[in-house]
Design an enzyme around this catalytic site. Structure first.
Site, mmCIF file in Angstrom:
data_model
loop_
_atom_site.group_PDB
_atom_site.id
_atom_site.type_symbol
_atom_site.label_atom_id
_atom_site.label_comp_id
_atom_site.label_asym_id
_atom_site.label_seq_id
_atom_site.Cartn_x
_atom_site.Cartn_y
_atom_site.Cartn_z
ATOM 1 N N LYS A 112 0.838 -1.214 0.000
ATOM 2 C CA LYS A 112 0.000 0.000 0.000
ATOM 3 C C LYS A 112 0.866 1.255 0.000
ATOM 4 C CE LYS A 112 -0.466 -0.156 5.050
ATOM 5 N NZ LYS A 112 -1.362 -0.497 6.179
ATOM 6 N N ARG A 134 -11.415 0.330 13.993
ATOM 7 C CA ARG A 134 -11.245 1.012 12.701
ATOM 8 C C ARG A 134 -12.285 0.460 11.727
ATOM 9 N NH1 ARG A 134 -5.260 1.406 10.101
ATOM 10 N NH2 ARG A 134 -5.554 -0.826 9.703
ATOM 11 N N TYR A 190 13.597 31.930 4.037
ATOM 12 C CA TYR A 190 12.385 32.603 4.521
ATOM 13 C C TYR A 190 12.417 32.805 6.032
ATOM 14 C CZ TYR A 190 10.256 31.330 0.017
ATOM 15 O OH TYR A 190 9.971 31.188 -1.310
ATOM 16 N N MET A 235 9.817 25.040 -0.363
ATOM 17 C CA MET A 235 9.019 24.038 -1.080
ATOM 18 C C MET A 235 9.899 23.142 -1.951
ATOM 19 S SD MET A 235 5.903 24.655 -3.748
ATOM 20 C CE MET A 235 4.932 25.674 -2.633
#
Ligand SMILES: *Cc1c(COP(=O)(O)O)cnc(C)c1O
Length: 372
Positions: free
Chosen positions: A34, A131, A269, A317
């Site tokens: 997964k 769950r 930043y 980023m």
């Protein structure tokens, strides 16, 4: 290829699987693929590992379809929650349903009957994770209904542990926090419904995630489901390393810019960091959009030319900076963000999360290079 990429050592994954298998045999192994194979890149991992796996586990039906479209024939269990409208996909792509409630089982039976097809299912019992799955009081009805299904072929029955990796709960039977020992007892109770009806239990009973694979041989039954261990990472720090596994990941990049920053000049930043003496600052073309968490600002370390240096200034980023101090570092030099002495555990600590989140967050923008 982009200078920032993730190198994935497929042979190491195979070795991890072999070492896990040696521990659990004769139990089968479901390999959990997964979340893009825990970030490793399912496109490379699935075709390579499928021939060595007894079963493949994914979280959502789309992941199962993606693997089928690669031409892989290994059985695939969709372990997570499914809506009735997704059932036709299970039929079309031969996926195994986690039948987690009576109503989902009914839908599977009806939709399969209408399509004149059979659907494979593993009954999901909730023994304390809260769950998905039929809880103790609902498990009997789910199992009894499944015995009369004509189109649902019940191949397995399983549950999932909430705290199997917690050393202090080992062998303890308690409800809060729920212990794996108590969950196992509840699973046995569900299985006893078969005995009551003099019916054989489904051929694949399974409960063990990585924690239970390491700590609870009594949880193996017919198959185990190790995720993080297959990827070479222990599910907790204080577990004794009794199965030899190693991480297969090396996150590489290259310096794209290098310069001296003068005393008192803020870097990045917010100008959160500035050097106390003129220092060589290297820029790395990787950022939080690649999964290099912004939370690691001024905490992470990076290896450049074989030496560890501190990351400095806000992680952006798409780029971040490293303080190489008085050393010579130039554009083109190799940078290692993970691997070769920087572990997933290190990154997890710098972020304040677990190794699972570190690995699964390495974004699609980072190309995967599969090596053997
Ligand atoms: C993710 C998952 C696993 C694997 O868990 P690890 O802790 O990575 O070993 C096993 N079973 C189910 C149902 C899961 O969702």
């Amino acid at each position: 290829m982009r200078p920032t990429y993730l190198e994935v050592n497929l042979n190491q994954l195979k070795q991890n699987l072999q070492n896990i298998r040696a521990r659990v045999a004769p139990a089968k192994v479901l390999v959990v693929l997964k979340a893009n194979a825990y970030g490793h890149g399912v496109d490379g991992v699935a075709p390579f590992i499928a021939p060595f796996a007894d079963y493949i586990g994914v979280a959502i039906v789309e992941e199962g379809i993606n693997i089928r479209k690669m031409g892989i024939k290994t059985p695939i269990l969709v372990m997570g929650g499914t809506l009735p409208e997704q059932i036709p996909d299970f039929l079309e792509f031969d996926l195994t349903l986690a039948a987690s409630s009576l109503s989902l089982l009914e839908s599977a039976e009806q939709i399969s009957a209408a399509a004149q097809k059979r659907i494979k299912a593993h009954l999901k019992i909730d023994t304390g994770m809260e769950r998905i799955g039929a809880r103790a009081q609902e498990a009997q009805a789910l199992i009894e209904r499944s015995l009369s299904c004509k189109h649902v072929e019940v191949e397995g029955i399983f549950t999932h542990f909430a705290n199997s990796e917690v050393m202090s709960l080992r062998g303890v039977k308690q409800e809060f926090p729920i212990s794996a020992a108590l969950q196992l007892e509840r699973f046995e109770e569900a299985l006893s419904v078969y005995e009551k009806h003099s019916e054989p239990h489904p051929k694949l009973r399974h409960t063990a995630n990585s924690g239970a694979t390491l700590l609870m041989p009594e949880s193996y039954y017919d198959m185990v489901r190790p995720g993080v261990m297959f990827y070479g990472v222990y599910p907790a720090r204080d577990i004794e390393k009794t199965i030899e596994v190693k991480t297969a990941l090396t996150w590489k990049s290259q310096v794209t810019y290098s310069k001296i920053v003068e005393l008192g000049h803020g870097v990045s930043y917010g100008s959160l960091w500035s050097p106390e003496t003129p220092s060589r600052i290297a820029t790395i073309p990787c950022g939080y959009a690649d999964g290099y968490f912004r939370m690691m600002t001024n905490k992470a370390q990076v290896i450049i030319n074989g030496k560890k240096y501190p990351q400095v200034g806000r992680i952006c980023m798409d780029q971040f900076m490293v303080n190489a101090g008085a050393d010579e570092v130039k554009a083109g030099d190799e940078a290692i963000l993970l691997g070769k002495g920087i572990t997933p555990e290190d990154l997890a600590d710098w972020v304040g999360t677990n190794e699972y989140e570190i690995m699964t967050n390495i974004s699609a923008r980072v190309p995967r290079k599969f090596v053997k």
